[in-house]
Design a protein around this motif. Structure first.
Motif, PDB file in Angstrom:
ATOM      1  N   ARG A  35      -5.713   0.433  -3.257  1.00  0.00           N
ATOM      2  CA  ARG A  35      -4.651   0.940  -2.404  1.00  0.00           C
ATOM      3  C   ARG A  35      -3.392   0.109  -2.633  1.00  0.00           C
ATOM      4  N   PRO A  36      -2.224   0.744  -2.714  1.00  0.00           N
ATOM      5  CA  PRO A  36      -0.988  -0.032  -2.882  1.00  0.00           C
ATOM      6  C   PRO A  36      -0.763  -0.928  -1.675  1.00  0.00           C
ATOM      7  N   ARG A  37      -0.186  -2.081  -1.953  1.00  0.00           N
ATOM      8  CA  ARG A  37       0.045  -3.041  -0.878  1.00  0.00           C
ATOM      9  C   ARG A  37       1.418  -2.830  -0.257  1.00  0.00           C
ATOM     10  N   LEU A  38       1.432  -2.833   1.095  1.00  0.00           N
ATOM     11  CA  LEU A  38       2.683  -2.680   1.838  1.00  0.00           C
ATOM     12  C   LEU A  38       2.874  -3.888   2.747  1.00  0.00           C
ATOM     13  N   LEU A  39       4.128  -4.278   2.909  1.00  0.00           N
ATOM     14  CA  LEU A  39       4.471  -5.302   3.892  1.00  0.00           C
ATOM     15  C   LEU A  39       5.338  -4.639   4.957  1.00  0.00           C
ATOM     16  N   ILE A  40       4.925  -4.759   6.228  1.00  0.00           N
ATOM     17  CA  ILE A  40       5.688  -4.210   7.355  1.00  0.00           C
ATOM     18  C   ILE A  40       6.362  -5.380   8.063  1.00  0.00           C
ATOM     19  N   ILE A  92       5.420 -14.446   2.068  1.00  0.00           N
ATOM     20  CA  ILE A  92       4.405 -13.380   2.046  1.00  0.00           C
ATOM     21  C   ILE A  92       4.519 -12.562   0.767  1.00  0.00           C
ATOM     22  N   ILE A  93       5.731 -12.296   0.326  1.00  0.00           N
ATOM     23  CA  ILE A  93       5.917 -11.545  -0.931  1.00  0.00           C
ATOM     24  C   ILE A  93       5.267 -12.296  -2.082  1.00  0.00           C
ATOM     25  N   GLU A  94       5.459 -13.615  -2.103  1.00  0.00           N
ATOM     26  CA  GLU A  94       4.882 -14.431  -3.185  1.00  0.00           C
ATOM     27  C   GLU A  94       3.366 -14.428  -3.162  1.00  0.00           C
ATOM     28  N   ALA A  95       2.799 -14.438  -1.952  1.00  0.00           N
ATOM     29  CA  ALA A  95       1.341 -14.556  -1.842  1.00  0.00           C
ATOM     30  C   ALA A  95       0.643 -13.189  -1.904  1.00  0.00           C
ATOM     31  N   PHE A  96       1.263 -12.172  -1.308  1.00  0.00           N
ATOM     32  CA  PHE A  96       0.599 -10.875  -1.121  1.00  0.00           C
ATOM     33  C   PHE A  96       0.991  -9.851  -2.186  1.00  0.00           C
ATOM     34  N   HIS A  97       2.146 -10.018  -2.824  1.00  0.00           N
ATOM     35  CA  HIS A  97       2.640  -9.103  -3.861  1.00  0.00           C
ATOM     36  C   HIS A  97       2.644  -7.643  -3.398  1.00  0.00           C
ATOM     37  N   PRO A  98       3.401  -7.346  -2.341  1.00  0.00           N
ATOM     38  CA  PRO A  98       3.444  -5.944  -1.911  1.00  0.00           C
ATOM     39  C   PRO A  98       4.190  -5.095  -2.941  1.00  0.00           C
ATOM     40  N   ARG A  99       3.884  -3.794  -2.946  1.00  0.00           N
ATOM     41  CA  ARG A  99       4.608  -2.886  -3.844  1.00  0.00           C
ATOM     42  C   ARG A  99       5.792  -2.250  -3.152  1.00  0.00           C
ATOM     43  N   LEU A 100       5.839  -2.427  -1.818  1.00  0.00           N
ATOM     44  CA  LEU A 100       6.965  -1.862  -1.054  1.00  0.00           C
ATOM     45  C   LEU A 100       7.035  -2.574   0.290  1.00  0.00           C
ATOM     46  N   ILE A 101       8.264  -2.710   0.792  1.00  0.00           N
ATOM     47  CA  ILE A 101       8.444  -3.328   2.115  1.00  0.00           C
ATOM     48  C   ILE A 101       9.065  -2.301   3.061  1.00  0.00           C
ATOM     49  N   VAL A 102       8.467  -2.191   4.248  1.00  0.00           N
ATOM     50  CA  VAL A 102       9.068  -1.386   5.321  1.00  0.00           C
ATOM     51  C   VAL A 102       9.682  -2.393   6.292  1.00  0.00           C
ATOM     52  N   LEU A 103      11.005  -2.368   6.417  1.00  0.00           N
ATOM     53  CA  LEU A 103      11.743  -3.480   7.023  1.00  0.00           C
ATOM     54  C   LEU A 103      12.638  -2.995   8.152  1.00  0.00           C
ATOM     55  N   ASP A 104      12.398  -3.498   9.357  1.00  0.00           N
ATOM     56  CA  ASP A 104      13.238  -3.154  10.503  1.00  0.00           C
ATOM     57  C   ASP A 104      14.595  -3.819  10.339  1.00  0.00           C
ATOM     58  N   PRO A 162      -5.868   3.654   5.868  1.00  0.00           N
ATOM     59  CA  PRO A 162      -6.683   4.466   4.951  1.00  0.00           C
ATOM     60  C   PRO A 162      -6.056   4.616   3.557  1.00  0.00           C
ATOM     61  N   SER A 163      -4.710   4.550   3.482  1.00  0.00           N
ATOM     62  CA  SER A 163      -4.049   4.814   2.197  1.00  0.00           C
ATOM     63  C   SER A 163      -3.437   3.573   1.558  1.00  0.00           C
ATOM     64  N   PHE A 164      -3.214   2.544   2.362  1.00  0.00           N
ATOM     65  CA  PHE A 164      -2.521   1.358   1.854  1.00  0.00           C
ATOM     66  C   PHE A 164      -3.213   0.104   2.354  1.00  0.00           C
ATOM     67  N   GLU A 165      -3.014  -0.988   1.607  1.00  0.00           N
ATOM     68  CA  GLU A 165      -3.437  -2.302   2.092  1.00  0.00           C
ATOM     69  C   GLU A 165      -2.207  -2.901   2.768  1.00  0.00           C
ATOM     70  N   VAL A 166      -2.305  -3.155   4.074  1.00  0.00           N
ATOM     71  CA  VAL A 166      -1.110  -3.463   4.867  1.00  0.00           C
ATOM     72  C   VAL A 166      -1.161  -4.870   5.414  1.00  0.00           C
ATOM     73  N   ARG A 167      -0.032  -5.561   5.292  1.00  0.00           N
ATOM     74  CA  ARG A 167       0.184  -6.790   6.048  1.00  0.00           C
ATOM     75  C   ARG A 167       1.456  -6.616   6.858  1.00  0.00           C
ATOM     76  N   SER A 168       1.529  -7.313   7.984  1.00  0.00           N
ATOM     77  CA  SER A 168       2.739  -7.185   8.795  1.00  0.00           C
ATOM     78  C   SER A 168       3.157  -8.552   9.318  1.00  0.00           C
ATOM     79  N   THR A 169       4.448  -8.659   9.639  1.00  0.00           N
ATOM     80  CA  THR A 169       4.966  -9.875  10.238  1.00  0.00           C
ATOM     81  C   THR A 169       6.152  -9.532  11.125  1.00  0.00           C
TER      82      THR A 169
END
Lengths: 132, 295
Positions: free
Chosen positions: A10-15, A48-60, A32-39
């Motif tokens: 699953r693609p990794r996302l950072l929220i 987190i980007i360095e450690a988790f390598h997300p493919r996309l960031i959803v950023l407030d 179900p569709s993505f591997e998600v981390r949030s902060t």
């Protein structure tokens, strides 16, 4: 979702959002569709980007302290995350916010409140654009 | 800008033309004094106009910022409500995940209602349309219910809760129980959010000869003098603290102050950066209010 022809990962996302209910909702809904981390902490995004390598960031955009625009500009200055897709979230609907988001290095803006299927479509579109 | 320049030129033009037509400039003390007075009046008019324009622009900008803050606080919970329900209806999730999303959505609905009620009641208090409904309050019961309400948040953030209640006789005092409960919960939530893990927050209610003292104390990050001065202003938010749980709307402390003052009481803060915070409410034994409720 697939990461590529060779894997079914699953693609990794950072929220990034300071609202706990939003982070919890997105983590459960997207799992179900993505591997998600949030902060909630903008200061943690780079590490987190360095450690988790997300493919996309959803950023407030509206974060306490360092706002989403500043975080985006910081991400764009780092070579390894220079082309990382960023989808901004905001309650604002005006053109000025949209243009500021693009100027800060964002690839798109989704307006709160939104339905999760719409968010997923936007994420998939950005991931496909990034692959080309 | 063009209009203003034309306006200034219109005011100054007769004065300059009059001088040019005479072919001479002021020579007597009377003429010189009159010219200086006219110059001062023109300058004062220009400065007043600039100040007024700047003030109006600043007020408009502030109003826009405050409106956006409230819109943000109302729309954010809607995201987890609409988002969560949309997933439950359309997506293939297991029952446990659906249950979690619906519980989060329900919790967000309560948060939304709480904010709306605070906004409405704040407005009513500002216009004198909401007066405390007085009735007997059992101090011990009030303390326990408030601490129970914030127990979950405190536990989540690793903050210890302590209580004390020193009431004599029947252990009751007079006030609007609903409003005071909301005030104390707001103060306790702030105290917990601004206290690091392992710290402590306490609530005490003490009966004094001429007042009821309610004190919320924490061992948190404390406040600077500048922050204390602005703490009870409408929409003021103190940055820092644990905002990952829920960011304050900036209306709670202002609402608290209005409630306490509507009772004829006072609210005061004692704090230093790094040394925790004490918020003390003092209510008169016979507070101001609207009507007596029967127990």
């Amino acid at each position: 979702m697939t990461d590529g022809p060779q894997t079914r990962q699953r693609p990794r996302l950072l929220i990034v959002d300071d609202d706990l209910t939003i982070r919890e909702t997105l983590e459960i809904a997207l799992a179900p569709s993505f591997e998600v981390r949030s902060t909630a902490a903008g200061d943690e995004v780079s590490s987190i980007i360095e450690a988790f390598h997300p493919r996309l960031i959803v950023l407030d955009i509206n974060l306490p302290g360092t706002d989403g625009f500043q975080i985006s500009e910081r991400i764009r200055k780092v070579g390894s995350s220079h082309r990382l897709p960023i989808l901004f979230m905001t309650v604002r609907r005006d053109d000025r916010t949209f243009l500021a988001a693009l100027a800060a290095g964002g690839d798109g803006v989704i307006t709160k409140p939104f339905e999760i299927p719409e968010l997923k479509r936007r994420i998939v579109d950005l991931l496909r654009s990034a692959e080309r | 800008m063009l209009f203003e320049r034309l306006l200034y030129a219109t005011v100054l033009a007769p004065f300059v033309l009059e001088r040019l037509s005479k072919g001479s400039w002021p020579s007597t003390p009377w003429d010189i004094g009159a010219d200086i007075l006219i110059g001062i009046l023109i300058l004062a008019f220009i400065l007043l106009r600039e100040y007024t324009k700047n003030t109006v622009e600043r007020v408009d900008a502030l109003r826009e910022t405050l409106n956006q803050a409230i819109i943000h606080d109302l729309k954010n919970p809607m995201t987890s409500i609409i988002g969560g329900i949309s997933v439950v209806l359309e997506e293939d999730l297991d029952e446990a995940a659906k249950g979690k999303l619906l519980r989060i959505a329900l919790h967000s609905c309560h948060l939304q209602m709480e904010l709306l009620e605070t906004l409405v009641d704040t407005s009513r208090l500002e216009f004198g349309e909401l007066a405390p409904r007085l009735g007997p309050i059992r101090g011990k019961a009030l303390v326990e219910s408030c601490l129970k309400e914030i127990g979950g948040l405190a536990s989540h953030l690793g903050v210890v809760i302590e209580k004390s209640e020193k009431m004599s006789g029947s252990g009751t005092f007079v006030g609007d129980e609903d409003l005071l409960r909301r005030v104390l919960i707001n103060l306790l939530q702030n105290a917990v959010k601004y206290t690091p893990k392992g710290g402590a927050v306490s609530l005490s209610i003490t009966e004094e000869p001429d007042a009821i003292a309610m004190v919320v104390r924490d061992s948190g990050i404390g406040l600077s003098r500048e922050q204390i001065a602005r703490l009870f202003k409408k929409y003021y938010r103190v940055e820092g603290g644990d905002q990952s749980v829920r960011r304050g709307s900036g209306i709670g402390l202002y609402f608290s102050k209005l409630v306490v003052e509507a009772h004829g009481g006072t609210i005061a803060v004692d704090s230093k950066p790094g040394s925790g915070t004490v918020v003390q409410i003092r209510l008169p034994r016979r507070p101001a209010g609207k009507e007596e409720r029967q127990p």
